[in-house]
Design a protein around this motif. Sequence first.
Motif, PDB file in Angstrom:
ATOM      1  N   ALA A   1      36.887  46.356  47.201  1.00  0.00           N
ATOM      2  CA  ALA A   1      38.317  46.059  47.114  1.00  0.00           C
ATOM      3  C   ALA A   1      38.553  44.694  46.483  1.00  0.00           C
ATOM      4  O   ALA A   1      39.498  44.505  45.696  1.00  0.00           O
ATOM      5  CB  ALA A   1      38.955  46.122  48.500  1.00  0.00           C
ATOM      6  N   GLY A   2      37.717  43.722  46.814  1.00  0.00           N
ATOM      7  CA  GLY A   2      37.850  42.396  46.240  1.00  0.00           C
ATOM      8  C   GLY A   2      37.586  42.389  44.749  1.00  0.00           C
ATOM      9  O   GLY A   2      38.304  41.741  43.980  1.00  0.00           O
ATOM     10  N   ARG A   3      36.561  43.138  44.332  1.00  0.00           N
ATOM     11  CA  ARG A   3      36.253  43.195  42.901  1.00  0.00           C
ATOM     12  C   ARG A   3      37.364  43.894  42.137  1.00  0.00           C
ATOM     13  O   ARG A   3      37.680  43.531  40.996  1.00  0.00           O
ATOM     14  CB  ARG A   3      34.912  43.901  42.676  1.00  0.00           C
ATOM     15  CG  ARG A   3      33.699  43.131  43.228  1.00  0.00           C
ATOM     16  CD  ARG A   3      32.401  43.648  42.634  1.00  0.00           C
ATOM     17  NE  ARG A   3      32.202  45.072  42.858  1.00  0.00           N
ATOM     18  CZ  ARG A   3      31.639  45.605  43.942  1.00  0.00           C
ATOM     19  NH1 ARG A   3      31.233  44.805  44.932  1.00  0.00           N
ATOM     20  NH2 ARG A   3      31.471  46.900  44.059  1.00  0.00           N
ATOM     21  N   SER A   4      37.984  44.872  42.765  1.00  0.00           N
ATOM     22  CA  SER A   4      39.106  45.564  42.121  1.00  0.00           C
ATOM     23  C   SER A   4      40.284  44.605  41.939  1.00  0.00           C
ATOM     24  O   SER A   4      40.931  44.588  40.882  1.00  0.00           O
ATOM     25  CB  SER A   4      39.525  46.768  42.969  1.00  0.00           C
ATOM     26  OG  SER A   4      40.634  47.425  42.384  1.00  0.00           O
ATOM     27  N   ALA A   5      40.565  43.802  42.972  1.00  0.00           N
ATOM     28  CA  ALA A   5      41.636  42.810  42.865  1.00  0.00           C
ATOM     29  C   ALA A   5      41.308  41.770  41.799  1.00  0.00           C
ATOM     30  O   ALA A   5      42.174  41.367  41.012  1.00  0.00           O
ATOM     31  CB  ALA A   5      41.856  42.140  44.217  1.00  0.00           C
ATOM     32  N   ARG A   6      40.060  41.346  41.752  1.00  0.00           N
ATOM     33  CA  ARG A   6      39.640  40.381  40.749  1.00  0.00           C
ATOM     34  C   ARG A   6      39.804  40.932  39.346  1.00  0.00           C
ATOM     35  O   ARG A   6      40.211  40.217  38.414  1.00  0.00           O
ATOM     36  CB  ARG A   6      38.177  39.980  40.999  1.00  0.00           C
ATOM     37  CG  ARG A   6      37.529  39.142  39.893  1.00  0.00           C
ATOM     38  CD  ARG A   6      38.259  37.858  39.619  1.00  0.00           C
ATOM     39  NE  ARG A   6      38.222  36.935  40.742  1.00  0.00           N
ATOM     40  CZ  ARG A   6      38.762  35.721  40.737  1.00  0.00           C
ATOM     41  NH1 ARG A   6      39.402  35.290  39.651  1.00  0.00           N
ATOM     42  NH2 ARG A   6      38.689  34.942  41.796  1.00  0.00           N
ATOM     43  N   ARG A   7      39.543  42.213  39.177  1.00  0.00           N
ATOM     44  CA  ARG A   7      39.714  42.829  37.862  1.00  0.00           C
ATOM     45  C   ARG A   7      41.177  42.771  37.418  1.00  0.00           C
ATOM     46  O   ARG A   7      41.472  42.495  36.250  1.00  0.00           O
ATOM     47  CB  ARG A   7      39.219  44.276  37.894  1.00  0.00           C
ATOM     48  CG  ARG A   7      39.291  44.957  36.521  1.00  0.00           C
ATOM     49  CD  ARG A   7      38.473  46.238  36.481  1.00  0.00           C
ATOM     50  NE  ARG A   7      38.863  47.173  37.536  1.00  0.00           N
ATOM     51  CZ  ARG A   7      38.126  47.442  38.609  1.00  0.00           C
ATOM     52  NH1 ARG A   7      36.961  46.840  38.797  1.00  0.00           N
ATOM     53  NH2 ARG A   7      38.545  48.312  39.521  1.00  0.00           N
ATOM     54  N   VAL A   8      42.104  43.024  38.355  1.00  0.00           N
ATOM     55  CA  VAL A   8      43.530  42.926  38.024  1.00  0.00           C
ATOM     56  C   VAL A   8      43.876  41.505  37.574  1.00  0.00           C
ATOM     57  O   VAL A   8      44.592  41.294  36.590  1.00  0.00           O
ATOM     58  CB  VAL A   8      44.393  43.329  39.240  1.00  0.00           C
ATOM     59  CG1 VAL A   8      45.877  43.046  38.973  1.00  0.00           C
ATOM     60  CG2 VAL A   8      44.194  44.799  39.573  1.00  0.00           C
ATOM     61  N   VAL A   9      43.359  40.522  38.296  1.00  0.00           N
ATOM     62  CA  VAL A   9      43.637  39.126  37.960  1.00  0.00           C
ATOM     63  C   VAL A   9      43.097  38.773  36.577  1.00  0.00           C
ATOM     64  O   VAL A   9      43.799  38.181  35.746  1.00  0.00           O
ATOM     65  CB  VAL A   9      43.038  38.181  39.026  1.00  0.00           C
ATOM     66  CG1 VAL A   9      43.067  36.727  38.536  1.00  0.00           C
ATOM     67  CG2 VAL A   9      43.791  38.319  40.340  1.00  0.00           C
ATOM     68  N   GLU A  10      41.856  39.141  36.321  1.00  0.00           N
ATOM     69  CA  GLU A  10      41.242  38.750  35.051  1.00  0.00           C
ATOM     70  C   GLU A  10      41.843  39.509  33.871  1.00  0.00           C
ATOM     71  O   GLU A  10      41.976  38.949  32.771  1.00  0.00           O
ATOM     72  CB  GLU A  10      39.729  38.932  35.108  1.00  0.00           C
ATOM     73  CG  GLU A  10      39.049  38.037  36.134  1.00  0.00           C
ATOM     74  CD  GLU A  10      39.454  36.568  36.009  1.00  0.00           C
ATOM     75  OE1 GLU A  10      39.650  36.087  34.873  1.00  0.00           O
ATOM     76  OE2 GLU A  10      39.602  35.909  37.051  1.00  0.00           O
TER      77      GLU A  10
END
Length: 398
Positions: free
Chosen positions: A37-46
């Motif tokens: 879930a954290g990596r998915s959120a990070r992908r949105v940010v980047e």
Amino acid sequence: MSVYLDHAATTPVLPEVIDVVARTMRDVGNASSLHTAGRSARRVVEEGRESIAEDLGVRPSEVIFTSGGTESDNMAIKGTLWRRSAGDPRRRRMLISAIEHHAVLDAVDFLVTTGQADVTWLMPDEAGVVTPDVLRSAVEADPDSVALVSVMWANNEVGVVQPVCELAAVAREYGVPMHTDAVQAVGHLDLDLGSCRADLITATGHKLGAPVGIGVLLAARDQDPVPLTHGGGQERQIRSGTLDVPGVAGLARAVRIAVARQREEAPRLASLRDELIEGARAIDPSISVNGFWVPGEVHRRLPGNAHLRVPDCDGDSLLYVLDAAGVQCSTGSACQAGVPQPSHVLLAMGMSESEARGALRLTLGHTSSAADVRGFLEALPTGLERSRRARMATARAS
């Protein structure tokens, strides 16, 4: 009747942005977490960072997410002063335009009153423009003392656009970092921020159709302002804090839409602006325009900004009368609303206190239409009569 003419304060959130924010809010995840879930959120940010960088002509690494314009301005002003003076105690002088937003002015005041810095004010001409010669003269008075320069890209009150690229070139000659508050400019002017080479650039979402609470500081890779807050070390160690993932997604969408539509939206808004100005002057020929303006102009004045000087009239009184008639506008910056004092911008441009008090700011945005202009012009004659009568009564009583 309901007419909204205060888009410079905040503009309605775009429907497309509401959709992407709502969709992103359904997904759980802290962008600093390492699990799925954290990596998915990070992908949105980047992806949002890359999208904003592409649209604004900067590098993704230069995009630092913040809560908005005020935080970004404070980070740039305080952080740069602290970094520069720590490296060389002589560098404690800030060169600041006298027509900045209070997010800059109050940050400067804090540093000066606490004995951490000195300030040299860069005064505009009568049209509201800070010229490169004014900046050069201020730098050359004592080049080794200068910590930073800050001149806003487009003024939030009178809408005048500054020659930021030329100013940045002067600052660069002397190796001085330049900050510009581009809150009113991004998405409203045809800009390539990377080509101007300002070192620190402030922008915010709610002037573009994104939600309140998300913005950016665009910081060149060689800029390392001292952080205002400390914690998780997010955003290049410059701005710690859990990232607002839905806000980032919404900001990226708003920037993309605003930039894509800017070239067709600018002349549309300028046409409405000019109709509003000319209509007001037809009703009362004594009304004039503050700041540089020629009909159709979209480069030296914000397309959606009409700032009127109304003789023998108190701007606050006129605002309240118009508001009662369903027309919502401003006398200046929303951050100073409710404070009965003349605009520091107009005073810096050489106006008297009496002239500065008789000002009205009307700003258009993506929801504005000809009906809004007509609504304002229909309400204006009664508004002028009532506010002038109130001023006369106050003068007699005093």
